[in-house]
Motif scaffolding. Sequence first.
Motif, PDB file in Angstrom:
ATOM      1  N   CYS A 202       0.868  -1.171  -0.281  1.00 25.82           N
ATOM      2  CA  CYS A 202       0.004   0.144  -0.036  1.00 25.82           C
ATOM      3  C   CYS A 202       0.858   1.149  -0.128  1.00 25.82           C
TER       4      CYS A 202
ATOM      5  N   ARG B 278       3.117  -1.575  -7.598  1.00 25.49           N
ATOM      6  CA  ARG B 278       2.662  -0.338  -6.894  1.00 25.49           C
ATOM      7  C   ARG B 278       3.845   0.181  -6.015  1.00 25.49           C
TER       8      ARG B 278
ATOM      9  N   LYS C 230       1.095   9.188   0.550  1.00 29.38           N
ATOM     10  CA  LYS C 230      -0.150   8.480   0.811  1.00 29.38           C
ATOM     11  C   LYS C 230      -1.250   9.501   1.282  1.00 29.38           C
TER      12      LYS C 230
ATOM     13  N   HIS D 104      -8.881  -2.043  -1.544  1.00 24.44           N
ATOM     14  CA  HIS D 104      -9.513  -0.922  -0.950  1.00 24.44           C
ATOM     15  C   HIS D 104     -10.899  -1.066  -0.967  1.00 24.44           C
TER      16      HIS D 104
ATOM     17  N   ASP E 232      -2.981  -4.976  -2.711  1.00 25.96           N
ATOM     18  CA  ASP E 232      -2.024  -4.709  -1.879  1.00 25.96           C
ATOM     19  C   ASP E 232      -1.373  -6.228  -1.331  1.00 25.96           C
TER      20      ASP E 232
ATOM     21  N   ASP F  99      -2.977   0.048   6.083  1.00 29.80           N
ATOM     22  CA  ASP F  99      -3.697  -0.722   5.358  1.00 29.80           C
ATOM     23  C   ASP F  99      -3.150  -2.473   5.423  1.00 29.80           C
TER      24      ASP F  99
ATOM     25  N   GLN G 133      -5.744  -5.353   5.045  1.00 25.91           N
ATOM     26  CA  GLN G 133      -6.410  -5.584   3.894  1.00 25.91           C
ATOM     27  C   GLN G 133      -5.129  -6.346   2.842  1.00 25.91           C
TER      28      GLN G 133
HETATM   29 MN    MN Z   1      -4.067   1.308   0.892  1.00 22.77          MN
END
Ligand code: MN
Length: 361
Positions: free
Chosen positions: A102, A126, A131, A284, A310, A321, A324
Amino acid sequence: MIIHMEQGATPDQTDRVIDRITRDYGLRCETIVSDTTVIGVKGVTSIIDDQRIAELPGVERVIRITVKYKDASRSFHPEDTVINVGGVNVGGRNLTMFGGPCAIETEQQALDSARLAKDAGCDILRAFVDKSRTSPYDYRGLALDRGLEIASAMKAETGMPIVSELIDLRHLDAFLRAGVDIIQIGARSAQYSPLLEELSRLDVPVVLKHGFGNDLNEWLCAAAYIMSGLDREGRSVGQGNRNVILCYRGIKSFETETRFAADISMIPLVRAKSHLPLLADPSHSSGDKKLVERVAYGFVAAGASGLEFDIHSNPSEALCDGKQAVLGHEAARMVRNTRQLHAMLADVGFETGSSVAVAAK
Ligand code: MN
Ligand code: PEP
Protein backbone atom coordinates in the motif's frame (compact mmCIF):
# COMPACT_ATOMS: atom_id res chain seq x y z
CA MET A 1 -19.25 14.52 -32.59
CA ILE A 2 -18.31 11.47 -34.63
CA ILE A 3 -18.28 11.21 -38.40
CA HIS A 4 -18.75 7.81 -40.00
CA MET A 5 -17.21 7.57 -43.46
CA GLU A 6 -18.83 5.35 -46.11
CA GLN A 7 -17.53 1.81 -46.64
CA GLY A 8 -15.52 2.67 -49.74
CA ALA A 9 -14.48 6.21 -48.73
CA THR A 10 -10.98 7.08 -49.96
CA PRO A 11 -8.16 8.40 -47.75
CA ASP A 12 -8.41 11.68 -49.67
CA GLN A 13 -12.07 12.05 -48.73
CA THR A 14 -11.23 11.38 -45.08
CA ASP A 15 -8.41 13.93 -45.21
CA ARG A 16 -10.75 16.48 -46.67
CA VAL A 17 -13.19 16.09 -43.80
CA ILE A 18 -10.38 16.35 -41.23
CA ASP A 19 -9.01 19.36 -43.03
CA ARG A 20 -12.39 21.08 -42.93
CA ILE A 21 -12.78 20.43 -39.18
CA THR A 22 -9.28 21.59 -38.30
CA ARG A 23 -9.11 24.56 -40.68
CA ASP A 24 -12.64 25.95 -40.47
CA TYR A 25 -13.34 25.23 -36.83
CA GLY A 26 -9.88 24.92 -35.24
CA LEU A 27 -10.76 21.58 -33.65
CA ARG A 28 -8.76 18.35 -33.50
CA CYS A 29 -9.71 14.94 -34.83
CA GLU A 30 -8.96 11.35 -33.89
CA THR A 31 -9.32 8.77 -36.64
CA ILE A 32 -10.09 5.10 -36.10
CA VAL A 33 -9.75 2.86 -39.14
CA SER A 34 -11.22 -0.65 -39.02
CA ASP A 35 -13.73 -1.91 -41.67
CA THR A 36 -14.73 1.70 -42.12
CA THR A 37 -13.21 4.98 -40.98
CA VAL A 38 -14.63 6.85 -38.02
CA ILE A 39 -13.48 10.38 -37.21
CA GLY A 40 -13.94 11.62 -33.65
CA VAL A 41 -13.94 15.40 -33.26
CA LYS A 42 -12.41 16.64 -30.01
CA GLY A 43 -13.23 19.86 -28.21
CA VAL A 44 -16.36 22.00 -28.14
CA THR A 45 -18.18 20.88 -31.28
CA SER A 46 -21.31 23.02 -30.93
CA ILE A 47 -19.72 25.50 -33.40
CA ILE A 48 -19.82 22.93 -36.22
CA ASP A 49 -22.54 23.03 -38.85
CA ASP A 50 -23.46 19.30 -39.13
CA GLN A 51 -25.07 19.74 -42.52
CA ARG A 52 -21.92 21.15 -44.11
CA ILE A 53 -19.93 18.14 -42.94
CA ALA A 54 -22.63 15.61 -43.86
CA GLU A 55 -22.58 16.91 -47.45
CA LEU A 56 -18.86 16.27 -47.98
CA PRO A 57 -18.03 13.35 -50.32
CA GLY A 58 -17.53 10.00 -48.56
CA VAL A 59 -19.39 10.96 -45.37
CA GLU A 60 -22.07 8.47 -44.35
CA ARG A 61 -23.40 10.16 -41.23
CA VAL A 62 -22.61 12.70 -38.55
CA ILE A 63 -23.57 11.84 -34.99
CA ARG A 64 -23.65 14.13 -31.98
CA ILE A 65 -22.49 12.60 -28.70
CA THR A 66 -24.85 13.52 -25.91
CA VAL A 67 -22.93 12.21 -22.87
CA LYS A 68 -20.80 14.73 -20.96
CA TYR A 69 -17.71 12.51 -20.96
CA LYS A 70 -17.15 12.41 -24.71
CA ASP A 71 -13.48 11.41 -24.92
CA ALA A 72 -13.99 8.57 -22.44
CA SER A 73 -17.17 7.36 -24.13
CA ARG A 74 -17.40 4.23 -26.24
CA SER A 75 -19.61 6.02 -28.73
CA PHE A 76 -16.69 8.38 -29.46
CA HIS A 77 -14.17 5.53 -29.64
CA PRO A 78 -15.85 2.16 -30.30
CA GLU A 79 -12.70 0.02 -30.06
CA ASP A 80 -11.15 -0.88 -26.69
CA THR A 81 -8.18 1.28 -25.80
CA VAL A 82 -5.09 -0.80 -25.05
CA ILE A 83 -2.25 1.03 -23.31
CA ASN A 84 1.30 -0.22 -23.46
CA VAL A 85 3.34 0.51 -20.35
CA GLY A 86 6.96 -0.60 -20.62
CA GLY A 87 5.96 -3.64 -22.68
CA VAL A 88 2.90 -4.53 -20.55
CA ASN A 89 -0.50 -4.16 -22.22
CA VAL A 90 -3.46 -2.85 -20.22
CA GLY A 91 -7.01 -3.01 -21.54
CA GLY A 92 -8.82 -4.86 -24.30
CA ARG A 93 -8.66 -8.60 -23.79
CA ASN A 94 -5.60 -8.46 -21.56
CA LEU A 95 -5.74 -9.22 -17.85
CA THR A 96 -3.12 -7.10 -16.11
CA MET A 97 -2.17 -7.39 -12.45
CA PHE A 98 -1.07 -4.35 -10.46
CA GLY A 99 0.26 -5.40 -7.05
CA GLY A 100 2.57 -4.25 -4.29
CA PRO A 101 2.59 -2.60 -0.89
CA CYS A 102 0.00 0.00 0.00
CA ALA A 103 2.84 2.37 0.93
CA ILE A 104 6.61 2.48 0.90
CA GLU A 105 7.61 2.35 4.57
CA THR A 106 11.26 1.24 4.66
CA GLU A 107 13.66 0.13 1.96
CA GLN A 108 13.62 -3.44 3.26
CA GLN A 109 9.81 -3.66 3.43
CA ALA A 110 9.40 -2.09 -0.02
CA LEU A 111 11.96 -4.33 -1.72
CA ASP A 112 10.69 -7.48 0.01
CA SER A 113 7.11 -6.69 -0.97
CA ALA A 114 8.20 -5.83 -4.53
CA ARG A 115 9.89 -9.23 -4.92
CA LEU A 116 6.73 -10.92 -3.64
CA ALA A 117 4.66 -9.06 -6.25
CA LYS A 118 7.04 -10.10 -9.01
CA ASP A 119 7.18 -13.74 -7.87
CA ALA A 120 3.38 -13.80 -7.64
CA GLY A 121 3.18 -12.96 -11.36
CA CYS A 122 2.13 -9.31 -11.15
CA ASP A 123 2.83 -7.15 -14.20
CA ILE A 124 2.93 -3.67 -12.66
CA LEU A 125 4.31 -2.76 -9.26
CA ARG A 126 2.70 -0.42 -6.74
CA ALA A 127 5.42 1.96 -5.48
CA PHE A 128 3.46 4.49 -3.43
CA VAL A 129 5.40 7.38 -1.98
CA ASP A 130 2.70 9.95 -1.15
CA LYS A 131 -0.19 8.55 0.83
CA SER A 132 -3.47 10.35 0.99
CA ARG A 133 -4.84 9.46 4.44
CA THR A 134 -8.06 10.34 6.18
CA SER A 135 -6.39 11.25 9.47
CA PRO A 136 -3.33 13.53 9.62
CA TYR A 137 -2.01 11.36 12.48
CA ASP A 138 -1.75 8.28 10.25
CA TYR A 139 1.34 7.30 8.29
CA ARG A 140 1.46 9.56 5.21
CA GLY A 141 4.64 8.35 3.51
CA LEU A 142 8.36 9.04 3.66
CA ALA A 143 9.98 12.34 2.67
CA LEU A 144 9.55 12.73 -1.09
CA ASP A 145 13.20 12.28 -2.12
CA ARG A 146 13.74 9.23 0.04
CA GLY A 147 10.43 7.68 -1.04
CA LEU A 148 11.18 8.18 -4.73
CA GLU A 149 14.68 6.79 -4.29
CA ILE A 150 13.15 3.58 -2.90
CA ALA A 151 10.48 3.54 -5.64
CA SER A 152 13.27 3.64 -8.26
CA ALA A 153 15.08 0.85 -6.42
CA MET A 154 11.89 -1.28 -6.50
CA LYS A 155 11.71 -0.76 -10.25
CA ALA A 156 15.40 -1.59 -10.75
CA GLU A 157 15.18 -4.68 -8.54
CA THR A 158 12.17 -6.20 -10.30
CA GLY A 159 12.38 -4.73 -13.80
CA MET A 160 8.65 -3.99 -13.51
CA PRO A 161 6.92 -0.72 -14.49
CA ILE A 162 5.80 1.19 -11.38
CA VAL A 163 2.60 3.03 -10.49
CA SER A 164 2.53 5.74 -7.81
CA GLU A 165 -0.19 8.05 -6.50
CA LEU A 166 0.22 11.78 -7.09
CA ILE A 167 -1.54 14.04 -4.61
CA ASP A 168 0.48 17.21 -5.11
CA LEU A 169 1.10 18.81 -8.52
CA ARG A 170 4.45 20.12 -7.28
CA HIS A 171 5.67 16.50 -7.09
CA LEU A 172 4.89 15.63 -10.72
CA ASP A 173 8.32 16.39 -12.21
CA ALA A 174 10.12 14.51 -9.44
CA PHE A 175 7.85 11.49 -10.03
CA LEU A 176 8.64 11.47 -13.75
CA ARG A 177 12.38 11.98 -13.16
CA ALA A 178 12.37 9.04 -10.73
CA GLY A 179 10.95 6.80 -13.48
CA VAL A 180 7.34 6.49 -12.32
CA ASP A 181 5.61 4.85 -15.30
CA ILE A 182 1.98 5.36 -14.28
CA ILE A 183 0.53 8.19 -12.20
CA GLN A 184 -2.38 7.17 -10.00
CA ILE A 185 -5.09 9.63 -9.02
CA GLY A 186 -6.64 8.36 -5.81
CA ALA A 187 -10.29 8.25 -4.82
CA ARG A 188 -9.88 11.37 -2.67
CA SER A 189 -8.54 13.47 -5.56
CA ALA A 190 -10.61 11.90 -8.33
CA GLN A 191 -12.46 15.13 -9.15
CA TYR A 192 -9.69 17.61 -8.43
CA SER A 193 -9.63 19.31 -11.83
CA PRO A 194 -6.25 21.15 -11.58
CA LEU A 195 -4.55 17.77 -11.15
CA LEU A 196 -6.57 16.20 -13.97
CA GLU A 197 -5.98 19.17 -16.32
CA GLU A 198 -2.24 19.03 -15.76
CA LEU A 199 -2.17 15.34 -16.66
CA SER A 200 -4.11 16.22 -19.79
CA ARG A 201 -0.99 17.99 -21.11
CA LEU A 202 1.16 14.85 -20.84
CA ASP A 203 0.97 11.38 -22.28
CA VAL A 204 2.04 9.52 -19.14
CA PRO A 205 -0.45 6.71 -18.37
CA VAL A 206 -2.84 7.54 -15.53
CA VAL A 207 -4.84 5.23 -13.25
CA LEU A 208 -7.95 7.11 -12.22
CA LYS A 209 -9.67 5.67 -9.13
CA HIS A 210 -13.42 5.94 -8.73
CA GLY A 211 -14.14 8.68 -6.20
CA PHE A 212 -16.06 7.11 -3.34
CA GLY A 213 -18.94 9.55 -3.62
CA ASN A 214 -19.09 9.61 -7.42
CA ASP A 215 -21.58 8.15 -9.83
CA LEU A 216 -20.59 6.73 -13.20
CA ASN A 217 -21.10 10.01 -15.05
CA GLU A 218 -18.89 11.93 -12.60
CA TRP A 219 -16.16 9.32 -12.81
CA LEU A 220 -16.09 9.24 -16.60
CA CYS A 221 -16.22 13.06 -16.72
CA ALA A 222 -13.08 13.08 -14.53
CA ALA A 223 -11.47 10.76 -17.09
CA ALA A 224 -12.56 13.13 -19.86
CA TYR A 225 -10.79 16.00 -18.06
CA ILE A 226 -7.52 14.12 -18.53
CA MET A 227 -8.34 13.17 -22.11
CA SER A 228 -9.91 16.30 -23.56
CA GLY A 229 -6.87 18.57 -23.77
CA LEU A 230 -9.12 21.59 -23.19
CA ASP A 231 -8.29 24.51 -20.95
CA ARG A 232 -10.92 26.22 -18.79
CA GLU A 233 -12.03 28.44 -21.70
CA GLY A 234 -12.67 25.36 -23.81
CA ARG A 235 -9.56 26.00 -25.92
CA SER A 236 -7.58 23.06 -27.14
CA VAL A 237 -4.16 23.10 -25.45
CA GLY A 238 -3.01 19.78 -26.88
CA GLN A 239 -4.24 16.39 -27.99
CA GLY A 240 -5.15 15.47 -24.42
CA ASN A 241 -3.90 12.37 -22.65
CA ARG A 242 -5.47 9.23 -24.07
CA ASN A 243 -3.65 6.88 -21.69
CA VAL A 244 -6.26 6.69 -18.97
CA ILE A 245 -6.91 3.48 -17.01
CA LEU A 246 -10.00 3.42 -14.80
CA CYS A 247 -9.95 1.64 -11.44
CA TYR A 248 -13.13 0.75 -9.59
CA ARG A 249 -12.90 0.56 -5.80
CA GLY A 250 -16.42 0.91 -4.44
CA ILE A 251 -18.30 3.77 -2.85
CA LYS A 252 -19.41 4.75 0.65
CA SER A 253 -22.52 3.06 1.98
CA PHE A 254 -24.20 2.53 5.36
CA GLU A 255 -22.50 -0.86 5.72
CA THR A 256 -19.72 -0.75 8.29
CA GLU A 257 -18.38 -4.29 8.00
CA THR A 258 -16.83 -3.83 4.56
CA ARG A 259 -14.65 -0.82 3.84
CA PHE A 260 -16.58 0.33 0.79
CA ALA A 261 -19.50 -1.05 -1.21
CA ALA A 262 -18.43 -2.49 -4.55
CA ASP A 263 -21.21 -3.02 -7.06
CA ILE A 264 -20.14 -5.80 -9.39
CA SER A 265 -22.58 -4.72 -12.09
CA MET A 266 -20.53 -1.52 -12.53
CA ILE A 267 -17.82 -3.60 -14.22
CA PRO A 268 -19.68 -4.68 -17.39
CA LEU A 269 -21.61 -1.41 -17.35
CA VAL A 270 -18.50 0.79 -17.37
CA ARG A 271 -16.94 -1.37 -20.08
CA ALA A 272 -20.07 -0.88 -22.14
CA LYS A 273 -20.00 2.89 -21.67
CA SER A 274 -16.26 3.43 -22.03
CA HIS A 275 -13.46 2.11 -24.22
CA LEU A 276 -10.89 2.65 -21.46
CA PRO A 277 -9.16 -0.20 -19.61
CA LEU A 278 -10.95 -0.92 -16.34
CA LEU A 279 -9.14 -2.29 -13.30
CA ALA A 280 -10.83 -3.15 -10.03
CA ASP A 281 -9.30 -2.96 -6.56
CA PRO A 282 -10.44 -5.76 -4.22
CA SER A 283 -8.17 -4.52 -1.38
CA HIS A 284 -9.43 -0.96 -0.95
CA SER A 285 -13.03 -2.00 -1.59
CA SER A 286 -13.36 -4.91 0.86
CA GLY A 287 -10.69 -3.68 3.29
CA ASP A 288 -10.11 -7.21 4.59
CA LYS A 289 -7.70 -9.80 3.28
CA LYS A 290 -10.18 -12.57 4.16
CA LEU A 291 -12.46 -11.15 1.47
CA VAL A 292 -9.95 -9.95 -1.12
CA GLU A 293 -9.45 -13.17 -3.08
CA ARG A 294 -13.14 -13.93 -3.62
CA VAL A 295 -13.89 -10.34 -4.52
CA ALA A 296 -11.01 -10.44 -7.02
CA TYR A 297 -12.56 -13.46 -8.77
CA GLY A 298 -15.89 -11.66 -8.90
CA PHE A 299 -14.35 -8.59 -10.56
CA VAL A 300 -12.50 -10.67 -13.15
CA ALA A 301 -15.55 -12.79 -13.93
CA ALA A 302 -17.53 -9.57 -14.41
CA GLY A 303 -15.08 -8.42 -17.08
CA ALA A 304 -12.39 -6.29 -15.39
CA SER A 305 -9.24 -5.70 -17.47
CA GLY A 306 -7.13 -6.37 -14.40
CA LEU A 307 -6.79 -5.91 -10.68
CA GLU A 308 -4.89 -3.60 -8.38
CA PHE A 309 -4.25 -4.98 -4.91
CA ASP A 310 -2.07 -4.68 -1.80
CA ILE A 311 0.71 -7.18 -1.01
CA HIS A 312 2.87 -6.84 2.08
CA SER A 313 5.85 -8.84 3.29
CA ASN A 314 4.69 -8.52 6.90
CA PRO A 315 1.09 -7.26 7.06
CA SER A 316 0.82 -7.34 10.86
CA GLU A 317 3.61 -4.74 11.07
CA ALA A 318 2.35 -2.59 8.14
CA LEU A 319 2.05 1.16 8.77
CA CYS A 320 -0.82 1.42 6.30
CA ASP A 321 -3.67 -0.95 5.38
CA GLY A 322 -2.07 -4.15 6.73
CA LYS A 323 -5.52 -5.66 7.33
CA GLN A 324 -6.25 -5.84 3.62
CA ALA A 325 -2.78 -6.86 2.34
CA VAL A 326 -2.29 -10.40 1.09
CA LEU A 327 0.91 -12.41 1.58
CA GLY A 328 3.10 -13.49 -1.32
CA HIS A 329 1.71 -17.02 -1.65
CA GLU A 330 -1.86 -15.71 -1.48
CA ALA A 331 -1.10 -13.19 -4.20
CA ALA A 332 0.45 -15.93 -6.35
CA ARG A 333 -2.67 -18.10 -6.00
CA MET A 334 -4.93 -15.17 -6.78
CA VAL A 335 -2.99 -14.20 -9.90
CA ARG A 336 -2.84 -17.80 -11.13
CA ASN A 337 -6.55 -18.46 -10.54
CA THR A 338 -7.72 -15.16 -12.02
CA ARG A 339 -5.68 -15.82 -15.17
CA GLN A 340 -7.31 -19.26 -15.46
CA LEU A 341 -10.74 -17.81 -14.88
CA HIS A 342 -10.13 -15.15 -17.51
CA ALA A 343 -8.91 -17.74 -20.04
CA MET A 344 -11.84 -20.04 -19.27
CA LEU A 345 -14.35 -17.26 -19.88
CA ALA A 346 -12.62 -16.44 -23.15
CA ASP A 347 -12.77 -20.15 -24.14
CA VAL A 348 -16.52 -20.27 -23.70
CA GLY A 349 -16.83 -17.14 -25.81
CA PHE A 350 -17.45 -14.76 -22.93
CA GLU A 351 -14.41 -12.61 -23.31
CA THR A 352 -13.79 -9.36 -21.58
CA GLY A 353 -13.28 -6.26 -23.67
CA SER A 354 -15.58 -5.11 -26.40
CA SER A 355 -17.60 -8.33 -26.41
CA VAL A 356 -18.66 -7.52 -22.84
CA ALA A 357 -19.67 -4.12 -24.09
CA VAL A 358 -21.78 -5.59 -26.85
CA ALA A 359 -23.44 -7.96 -24.38
CA ALA A 360 -24.29 -5.14 -22.01
CA LYS A 361 -25.74 -2.71 -24.55
MN1 MN B 1 -4.12 1.34 0.94
C1 PEP C 1 -4.49 3.17 -2.87
O1 PEP C 1 -4.67 2.56 -3.94
O2 PEP C 1 -3.47 3.07 -2.19
C2 PEP C 1 -5.57 4.01 -2.35
C3 PEP C 1 -5.35 4.86 -1.37
O3 PEP C 1 -6.76 3.81 -2.92
P1 PEP C 1 -8.02 4.81 -2.97
O4 PEP C 1 -7.53 6.07 -3.58
O5 PEP C 1 -8.98 4.04 -3.82
O6 PEP C 1 -8.49 4.96 -1.53
